[in-house]
Design a protein around this motif. Structure first.
Motif, PDB file in Angstrom:
ATOM      1  N   ALA A  31       0.818  -1.213   0.000  1.00  6.94           N
ATOM      2  CA  ALA A  31       0.000   0.000   0.000  1.00  6.94           C
ATOM      3  C   ALA A  31       0.858   1.273   0.000  1.00  6.94           C
ATOM      4  O   ALA A  31       0.386   2.339  -0.430  1.00  6.94           O
ATOM      5  N   LEU A  32       2.092   1.168   0.466  1.00  6.17           N
ATOM      6  CA  LEU A  32       2.969   2.340   0.464  1.00  6.17           C
ATOM      7  C   LEU A  32       3.191   2.882  -0.939  1.00  6.17           C
ATOM      8  O   LEU A  32       3.428   4.099  -1.114  1.00  6.17           O
ATOM      9  N   HIS A  33       3.118   2.036  -1.953  1.00  6.19           N
ATOM     10  CA  HIS A  33       3.416   2.444  -3.325  1.00  6.19           C
ATOM     11  C   HIS A  33       2.161   2.824  -4.101  1.00  6.19           C
ATOM     12  O   HIS A  33       2.245   3.141  -5.298  1.00  6.19           O
ATOM     13  N   HIS A  34       1.006   2.783  -3.424  1.00  4.33           N
ATOM     14  CA  HIS A  34      -0.231   3.201  -4.090  1.00  4.33           C
ATOM     15  C   HIS A  34      -0.315   4.721  -4.109  1.00  4.33           C
ATOM     16  O   HIS A  34       0.192   5.406  -3.209  1.00  4.33           O
ATOM     17  N   PRO A  35      -1.004   5.250  -5.123  1.00  2.00           N
ATOM     18  CA  PRO A  35      -1.206   6.711  -5.146  1.00  2.00           C
ATOM     19  C   PRO A  35      -2.051   7.147  -3.965  1.00  2.00           C
ATOM     20  O   PRO A  35      -2.812   6.368  -3.382  1.00  2.00           O
ATOM     21  N   LEU A  36      -1.907   8.407  -3.601  1.00  5.86           N
ATOM     22  CA  LEU A  36      -2.661   8.949  -2.478  1.00  5.86           C
ATOM     23  C   LEU A  36      -4.161   8.820  -2.723  1.00  5.86           C
ATOM     24  O   LEU A  36      -4.635   8.956  -3.848  1.00  5.86           O
ATOM     25  N   GLY A  37      -4.909   8.578  -1.633  1.00  9.77           N
ATOM     26  CA  GLY A  37      -6.342   8.379  -1.764  1.00  9.77           C
ATOM     27  C   GLY A  37      -7.121   9.665  -1.940  1.00  9.77           C
ATOM     28  O   GLY A  37      -8.346   9.636  -2.017  1.00  9.77           O
ATOM     29  N   PHE A  38      -6.468  10.795  -1.948  1.00  6.12           N
ATOM     30  CA  PHE A  38      -7.142  12.064  -2.162  1.00  6.12           C
ATOM     31  C   PHE A  38      -6.376  12.825  -3.243  1.00  6.12           C
ATOM     32  O   PHE A  38      -5.281  12.432  -3.660  1.00  6.12           O
TER      33      PHE A  38
END
Length: 609
Positions: A31-38
């Motif tokens: 999850a650290l490498h996922h784009p920001l949720g906002f």
């Protein structure tokens, strides 16, 4: 030694590898490498990028309390390090930890201050909140602040250096104004002298303000005079002599520096002169440092050490009436008859004057008077007892009083240098104040009351220096310049021990005079006597003062010649010479002869006319 979470340490610790390793299971690592949720696709930053750019402290806090995976919920609420510290109400409203919120909220609130450390810097002032961590460590090893401690001072480490911390209340009846405190201490932080304890930094927390003093020393001169420490005894004999002689200039130089900057000490005594492990001497606890200390001067106004080293004008005689025991003692059996006690007799005692200090005042013994009807009603009689009481603490003549007290310190050092003990010196001063019989108060050994005895002691020191000088001239000793300089220092002290304040030399004049002798003995001719280094502007001040004193150079040279050459000054009071077979040759001044007291005549010892 504690390592505080400074910016540099946080940036070094919280790296990409650290975050991936500490964030938890594989799902969290991915999850650290996922784009920001906002952001609605307006940025390509990942959660890991956000942590490394804006949230290193937030991640550390969550890791410390055991929930590093909660970093995603925190970032989704657009929180970063700039939002710290978070209040307890703000944490409750954010509800970062779900059902366990109340417990983790408290942990987060307390832990966040460990990574929000405000550093203490030289000459700076910091205000800390009640829960903030002050980046220092008490010497006893406990972390954090000691706002609840009862001591007014202790020792703390800052950046692995030891400082003395003084605590000043800024609330309550005895509290001082915090703004006034900061402004006052800011001015004191400009004082920089190699032999003066100075203010390194200040800070405030809750109801107290603190000042950090540097350097921190382990030993006072009072303790040193009683028992020399190992670090001093380990020096070779000539090194010990050089050190003691150097100190005579160091302490007077520190006092002259204070006076040049418009400050006075007002409490010079051996306990306020300190020594560190490198055999460097310092002047401590001057008046401006103790201005806000509510504990300074508490307790009895009479303290032996203060009284003995005070200037004459700082203590005045004060008569008071006291109720004393009745004139007769009833038998234990309760009979009517009693044994009449002999009435006290009035025996005035007059201290002699001396040619060394011609303005020596006389001191009367305790005077006893009885009221006519004191025993008729109460069985007590009124007795008039004359004692000494301190003058106002901030007297107008504080600078001359400082010079007098500092001269006593220099004389202590010269006494030790010439091989005599402080106990012998004190006994000599109090020689004519002892009373026969057991009991009673200790004999008065103060300098200002016993200037006659101080003068004879200085004569004895000069004779000792003269004998050592003669021995060195025969090639058996240290060297002519050394003992010649010791004699010059003792001779210079006379100008600081005069009874009348207006007749004393200033601290600057004594520093220049003593510095010349010390510099000659230690090979620092043309420089500062003890070889210490000042700041550029203060060194220039020293140069200007020395330039102004050139017109006195010839006089000092004449005085020096008179110390070891033909005497140029003789006794100002007519005297006759008598011989005592058991005690040698004495000069008996008329007034002293009437009292049965004598003063030794020292060859080649100049006494001012």
């Amino acid at each position: 030694m504690t390592s505080w979470w400074t910016d540099a340490r946080i940036n070094t610790t919280v790296t990409r590898e650290y975050v991936v390793r500490e964030v938890g299971p594989k799902k969290s690592q991915d999850a650290l490498h996922h784009p920001l949720g906002f952001g609605d696709g307006l940025t390509d930053d990942t959660y890991l990028d956000w942590i490394l750019e804006k949230g290193r402290r937030c991640f550390l806090i969550l890791n410390f309390i055991g929930v590093p995976e909660r970093i995603f919920q925190l970032i989704d609420k657009s929180l970063d390090d700039d939002d710290l510290p978070l209040t307890e109400d703000a944490l409750f409203d954010l509800n970062l930890f779900g059902g366990r919120s109340e417990t983790l909220d408290k942990k987060f609130y307390r832990q966040q201050f460990s990574v929000l450390v405000q550093d203490l810097v030289p000459g700076g002032h910091q205000d800390f909140g009640a829960d903030e961590v002050v980046p220092l460590e008490p010497r006893n090893g406990r972390k954090g602040s000691i706002s609840g401690a009862s001591q007014t001072s202790d020792r703390v480490y800052v950046h692995q250096k030891l400082y003395t911390r003084k605590k000043i209340p800024t609330s309550g009846d005895n509290g001082v104004d915090r703004v006034h405190f900061v402004m006052h201490l800011k001015a004191l932080q400009a004082l920089k002298h190699p032999h003066l304890i100075s203010v390194w930094a200040t800070y405030a927390q809750q109801n107290f303000s603190y000042m950090l003093l540097y350097p921190t020393t382990e030993l006072s001169l009072k303790q040193f005079l009683d028992d020399q420490p190992k670090f001093f005894k380990s020096l070779e004999k000539q090194q010990r002599r050089n050190t003691l002689l150097r100190w005579t200039h160091c302490v007077i130089a520190a006092l002259a520096y204070l006076h040049d900057h418009g400050l006075t000490h007002q409490s010079i005594r051996p306990s306020n002169v300190t020594i560190d492990g490198s055999n460097t001497i310092y002047l401590a606890n001057f008046a401006a440092l103790n201005a806000f200390d509510s504990t300074e001067g508490r307790g009895s106004t009479y303290r032996t050490e203060i009284y003995e080293h005070a200037a004459p004008e700082n203590w005045r005689r004060k008569p008071s009436l006291y109720d004393m025991a009745p004139d007769k003692t009833i038998h234990p059996g309760g009979g009517r008859t009693g044994r009449r006690i002999k009435e006290p007799t009035k025996v005035p005692s007059v201290r002699p004057s001396t040619s060394f200090f011609p303005n020596q005042r006389t001191r009367s013994a305790t005077t006893t008077t009885s009221s006519s009807n004191s025993s008729s009603n109460t069985g007590l009689k009124k007795t008039l007892i004359t004692t000494f009481s301190p003058a106002e603490r901030f007297a107008p003549a504080a600078s001359p009083a400082d010079v007098f007290s500092m001269s006593t310190i220099v004389l202590h050092l010269a006494t030790m240098l010439l091989g005599h003990s402080p106990k012998a010196f004190a006994s000599h001063r109090a020689r004519h104040n002892r009373q026969a019989g057991r009991g009673g108060a200790p004999a008065d050994a103060s300098f200002h009351v016993n200037l006659t005895q101080v003068g004879t002691w200085m004569e004895m020191l000069m004779k000792d220096a003269l004998e050592r000088e003669k021995k060195d001239q025969k090639g058996k000793g240290t060297g002519r310049n050394f003992w010649r300089s010791v004699g010059g220092v003792v001779h210079s002290v006379e100008a600081g021990l005069r009874r009348e304040p207006k007749e004393r030399h200033t601290a600057g004049e004594l520093e220049t005079k003593i510095g010349k002798y010390v510099g000659r003995a230690l090979g620092n001719i043309g420089g500062i006597g003890c070889g210490c280094q000042l700041q550029d502007e203060d060194a220039e001040r020293e140069r200007v003062r020395a330039e102004k004193g050139k017109n006195r150079e010839e006089t000092w040279e004449q005085e020096e010649e008179s110390v070891f050459g033909e005497p140029k000054y003789r006794l100002s009071i007519p005297a006759t010479v008598t011989t005592n077979p058991s005690m040698g040759t004495y000069s008996t001044i008329d007034q002293e002869r009437r009292m049965g007291m004598v003063i030794p005549v020292m060859e080649n010892w100049p006494l001012r006319a």
